[in-house]
Design a protein around this motif. Structure first.
Motif, short mmCIF file in Angstrom:
data_model
loop_
_atom_site.label_atom_id
_atom_site.label_comp_id
_atom_site.label_asym_id
_atom_site.label_seq_id
_atom_site.Cartn_x
_atom_site.Cartn_y
_atom_site.Cartn_z
N ASP A 189 51.16 11.56 -60.83
CA ASP A 189 51.84 10.29 -61.11
C ASP A 189 51.12 9.46 -62.17
OD1 ASP A 189 53.73 10.94 -59.27
OD2 ASP A 189 52.83 9.81 -57.64
N ASP B 126 46.11 13.60 -60.04
CA ASP B 126 47.33 12.94 -59.60
C ASP B 126 48.40 13.10 -60.67
OD1 ASP B 126 49.32 11.32 -58.53
OD2 ASP B 126 47.89 9.84 -57.78
N ARG C 31 53.15 4.07 -52.43
CA ARG C 31 52.54 4.59 -53.65
C ARG C 31 52.09 3.47 -54.59
NH1 ARG C 31 53.02 10.04 -54.95
NH2 ARG C 31 54.08 11.26 -53.34
#
Length: 579
Positions: free
Chosen positions: A400, A398, A531
């Motif tokens: 993020d 990921d 998210r």
């Protein structure tokens, strides 16, 4: 800080002090939590019988005896030894649990136990050992009779004989095959601990992409196995077995949809052909069309597994490339977007039982409330966990995540949020089981719902689950436990929202028989965006830990216990002792 504290907790087994004798498990657990600052999760009342399995969060009628063995969650051996050294006479007025040490009463009792041990050794083996030996011989003969008379399935020879032939499903790919829930009478294996069905050939469960799309799966579990012609089996039997535990009601069993190469699945099928409601879709998680066909936007969980190649093929492969396929598959899922038509189908096909009151306890496989009323729009919202060979590759899952380079795997966001798993996390369990093998039975009970000597021997023999006429037993729920997940935003325990975890722990234990293990908290409780769905687990938070209304709580529950009599709590026991 709270998360790192939880990662330091371990499970220990210790003989419980005689002060616990006469307490119910609920009373002993409450006492350990309030006075000793440790969590009692299981107990073995007959410590002399090695064949007796420990009881995890046992029913209210379980009474601690002299010499009972307790299984605790604690930070160190010094903490757990408080339960072994506590004396009702010497430590009654001690408020600081760190001051609970071995007293004169304990030393005198240990000297008496040594004298009894000498007498027992001189007198020869106790009768219990002779009885246990006879029981073992009987059990071995019973298993051999099962293996000789009842093979795992008569369909095994069919699947082996047909080789790589194409499945004959008897269904036109262009026809509508909307799937209807199964209503057949539940069957269980010879131990009564797992759902069982007669073996069937793999061709009967194989589906093409088009057939899977028309089946309209919902609330199911998707397992994506990425394999090559030389891949080894991944052991799906051990993965699927807990999902077919008898503690799960027949109407609550979730469909398992395996997306993989059907040639590879022939190797695995002989081990899972007796487990019901399993479907195999030919395809790969590297193809979005295949992923869309198994309706990821309506699944309860998606798991991505990589089937490792042989040792020769793994030589000279860079560590970053070993998990290449599962990482690409994970990113493939995250990049998906779902159309409005798919979103409408999710809401309309939701089973009525799952659209009911959210005050009911949700199982660990059920979604949070927001996902039950809102269709997923992107792959980022799909609950997903990826199995890695090298834990250092979690950094690629990921973009993020803001983990710093070199962060230990158990401190990374993918692991803390339950989005990544690696075999290295089992190292601690292996070390713990080496020094204290009995703890393995506690973990087995928590994972499989229960444990028995017969089940252990059957699995050790590799015979697989056995069932059928005159063999299957009714569901054995007496000594089984279920790992659940419930919300504190509604229901009878909602009064503890924005209150302390300690109050929730005691109320859930004394009033409902739920043994809380930890909190599943949002990374940012104030953010409602898609998210912001990331959550992480805090194992056994401090007693004064403040709960958030969005928190979910993991607990151990008994399927047959709904409420507990509050009058039988610790206060009643202590007042009776003082009288």
């Amino acid at each position: 800080m709270d998360y790192s504290r939880g990662t330091s907790l371990e499970m220990y087994a210790r003989r419980m002090s005689d002060a616990f004798a006469g307490m119910t498990f609920t009373q002993a657990c409450e006492f350990c939590y309030l006075r000793l600052k440790i969590v009692l999760v299981a107990i073995k009342t007959d410590s002399s019988d090695l064949a007796t399995m420990p009881q995890v969060n046992p029913p209210p009628d379980c009474i601690a005896m002299v010499g009972s063995i307790g299984y605790f969650i604690a930070d160190s051996t010094e903490e757990v030894e408080r339960a072994m050294y506590y004396c009702a006479l010497c430590h009654r007025d001690v408020d600081d649990p760190t001051q609970i040490k071995k007293c004169a009463c304990q030393m005198e009792a240990e000297a008496h136990e040594d004298d009894e041990l000498v007498k027992m050794v001189r007198g020869g083996a106790p009768p219990q050992q002779m009885t246990r030996a006879r029981d073992d011989l009987y059990l071995e003969g019973k298993i051999w009779s099962f293996i000789r008379r009842y093979p795992t399935s008569p369909a095994r020879s069919i699947t082996e004989g047909q080789g790589e032939s194409e499945p004959q499903l008897g269904v036109d790919p262009g026809s509508s095959i909307k799937r209807q829930p199964e209503k057949a009478q539940a069957q269980y294996d010879s131990t009564g601990m797992f759902h069982w069905c007669p073996g069937r050939p793999i061709e009967s469960v194989l589906m093409s992409r088009q057939q899977a799309a028309r089946a309209e799966f919902s609330g199911h579990i998707v397992i994506c196995v990425i394999s090559t012609p030389g891949s080894q089996i991944v052991g799906l039997h051990s993965f699927v077995l807990p999902l077919r535990s008898a503690v799960i009601k027949p109407e609550e069993i979730r469909d398992i949809v395996i997306l993989s190469d059907h040639a590879f699945m022939r190797k695995e099928w002989q081990y899972i052909l007796n487990l019901p409601r399993i479907n195999i879709v030919r395809g790969t998680a590297l193809n979005r069309a295949d992923l869309r066909s198994v309706t990821l936007n309506t699944c309860k969980m998606c798991v991505i597994l990589g089937a490792p190649s042989t040792g020769v093929q793994m030589v000279n492969v860079d560590n970053a490339l070993i998990d290449k396929s599962v990482i690409l598959a994970t990113l493939n899922v995250r990049a998906m977007k779902f159309s409005e038509d798919e979103a409408v189908e999710m809401v309309s096909s939701q089973p009525p039982s799952e659209m009911g009151s959210v005050s009911e306890t949700d199982s660990m496989y059920q979604q949070r409330k927001s996902m039950q009323t809102r269709a997923r729009q992107t792959g980022y919202e799909v609950p997903l966990i990826t199995d890695l060979i090298r834990d250092t590759n979690a950094q690629f899952l990921d973009q993020d995540d803001d983990d710093k380079p070199g962060t230990e795997f158990y401190m990374t966001q993918p692991y803390a949020c339950g989005r990544a798993f690696a075999g290295t996390v089992l190292d601690l369990l292996m070390i713990t089981s080496f020094f204290n093998p009995v703890i393995v039975n506690v973990f087995r009970t928590m994972i499989f719902g229960g444990a028995s000597l017969e089940l252990e021997k059957i699995l050790a023999e590799g015979a697989g689950l056995i069932g059928g006429t005159n063999i299957s037993k009714p569901a054995q729920l007496k000594n089984q436990v279920l790992v659940n997940q419930f919300s504190i935003s509604s229901g009878p325990l909602s009064v503890h929202a924005e209150s302390t975890y300690g109050g929730l722990f005691i109320d859930a234990l004394v009033s409902f028989g739920r043994l809380c293990l930890g909190v599943y908290r949002k990374m940012d409780p104030t953010d409602d965006s898609s998210r912001a769905a990331k959550r992480f687990v805090i194992t056994n938070p401090p007693e004064d830990f403040i709960l958030d209304p969005t928190d979910l709580v993991f607990s151990l529950e008994r399927p047959e216990i709904k409420t507990v009599d509050p009058k039988k709590g610790l206060t009643a026991f202590l007042s009776k002792r003082e009288e």
